[in-house]
Design an enzyme around this catalytic site. Structure first.
Site, PDB file in Angstrom:
ATOM      1  NE  ARG A 197       1.538  -5.882  -0.523  1.00  0.00           N
ATOM      2  CZ  ARG A 197       2.131  -5.816  -1.662  1.00  0.00           C
ATOM      3  NH1 ARG A 197       3.402  -6.230  -1.552  1.00  0.00           N
ATOM      4  NH2 ARG A 197       1.361  -5.528  -2.577  1.00  0.00           N
ATOM      5  CD  GLN A 211      -0.271  -2.306  -4.706  1.00  0.00           C
ATOM      6  OE1 GLN A 211      -1.496  -2.697  -4.913  1.00  0.00           O
ATOM      7  NE2 GLN A 211       0.872  -2.795  -5.053  1.00  0.00           N
TER       8      GLN A 211
HETATM    9  N1  PHE Z   1      -1.209  -6.696  -7.186  1.00  0.00           N
HETATM   10  C1  PHE Z   1       0.300  -6.809  -7.376  1.00  0.00           C
HETATM   11  C2  PHE Z   1       1.012  -6.662  -6.044  1.00  0.00           C
HETATM   12  O1  PHE Z   1       0.513  -6.011  -5.276  1.00  0.00           O
HETATM   13  C3  PHE Z   1       0.558  -6.148  -8.571  1.00  0.00           C
HETATM   14  C4  PHE Z   1      -0.085  -6.429  -9.945  1.00  0.00           C
HETATM   15  C5  PHE Z   1      -1.065  -5.832 -10.120  1.00  0.00           C
HETATM   16  C6  PHE Z   1       0.470  -7.563 -10.803  1.00  0.00           C
HETATM   17  C7  PHE Z   1      -2.001  -6.108 -11.475  1.00  0.00           C
HETATM   18  C8  PHE Z   1      -0.252  -7.771 -11.707  1.00  0.00           C
HETATM   19  C9  PHE Z   1      -1.269  -7.157 -12.218  1.00  0.00           C
HETATM   20  O2  PHE Z   1       1.983  -6.969  -6.137  1.00  0.00           O
END
Ligand code: PHE
Length: 312
Positions: A197, A211
């Protein structure tokens, strides 16, 4: 006995000495300060007259240094004999380093979810706009795109023609879509990996972090299942340390309802660990699943956040 005879005998004994201990005894016997044979000879010499000193002094001196020389040679031989190398002994393993905490924790997380029957899936770090955004219910002009500050990659192919837009993925959620496109439910997967990001950094934000995405699709899956899996995960991850888990209502375009998950260890502070929710019907439709038949939940953990809480 003649001085020279004594010397010869001493040297012979020294050469016969089997180990450091017996060598030391011989040394004391001849050169010992209190009662050594040679020492005594020197003592007597010191009391004798000048002529005697002149005659026997140099001989005694030579005998003494012969003995000392023999001791030092034998000491070396005995040492050398004991310092052999046994080439059949297995080597000691050197500690040369350790896995990075991100890798360690990623492995822990994998093990926990594999124990709950989840499969581990991989996805690309350079992602198509379509997967990172559009098919997750975030069309081009949707204000929700502002939730992810993005590194775009120049959209040109080798031949110079314009291709679809690429970016460094801003989250691991595109892996959900890639997987659903190619598989029939029911299933349950996780997908750990790097995300990027364009972000101002501080103690809990980085431009490059990790993540862990989770996705479970089946019949009659509800928020209760999501809650169970996440709480069970934390229980196992923190290995018995009491952990409080809190679900806060939140918004992500690809889930409905959406939640954020905070945890608190002991007297610590609440820290946001994950976004999660029930997969949005539009996302299911985009991969040609019938939302009246199939439901599911998704979650995305921040791995560095988990590390911070677990390892302080
Ligand atoms: N992808 C989201 C994020 O990066 C997190 C998320 C994943 C939210 C799956 C809901 C379901 O902020």
């Amino acid at each position: 006995m003649e001085l020279e005879e004594i010397g010869k005998q001493a040297v012979a004994e020294i050469k016969e000495a089997k180990d450091a201990d017996s060598l030391e005894k011989i040394k004391v016997k001849y050169l010992g300060r209190k009662q050594g044979i040679i020492t005594d000879i020197f003592k007597r010499l010191a009391e004798s007259d000048l002529e005697e000193k002149r005659k026997r002094g140099p001989v005694a001196q030579r005998v003494k240094s012969d003995i000392e020389e023999a001791i030092s040679v034998r000491t070396g031989e005995i040492k050398g004999k004991n310092e052999y190398v046994d080439v059949t002994v297995p080597p000691k393993r050197e500690e040369t380093g350790h896995l990075h905490l991100v890798t360690q924790v990623e492995n822990d997380i994998r093990r926990i979810f594999e124990g709950m029957n989840f499969s581990v899936i991989d996805g690309p770090e350079i992602e198509e706009e379509k997967y990172n955004f559009d098919s997750l219910n975030i069309p081009a002009d949707h204000p929700a795109r502002e939730m992810w500050d993005t590194f775009w990659v120049k959209p040109v192919s080798a031949s110079g023609e314009k291709k679809s837009k690429y970016l460094l993925r801003t989250h691991t959620s595109p892996v959900q879509v890639r997987y659903m496109e190619r598989h029939k439910p029911p299933f349950q997967i996780i997908s750990p990996g790097r995300v990027f990001r364009y972000e101002a950094t501080d103690a809990s934000h980085e431009t490059n972090f990790h993540q862990l995405e989770g996705l479970m699709i089946g019949r009659g899956i509800s928020l209760a299942n999501l809650k169970f899996v996440i709480e069970e995960f934390f229980r196992r991850f923190f290995e018995g340390t009491p952990v409080k888990v809190q679900f806060r209502s939140s918004y992500f375009p690809f889930v409905e309802p959406g939640v954020e998950v905070d945890v608190k260890l002991g007297d610590g502070k609440w820290l946001e660990m994950a976004g999660a929710g029930m997969v949005h019907p539009s996302v299911l439709k985009a991969v040609k699943y019938d939302p009246s038949k199939w439901q599911g939940f998704a979650f995305g953990f921040g791995i560095e956040r988990l590390i911070m809480v677990k390892y302080g």
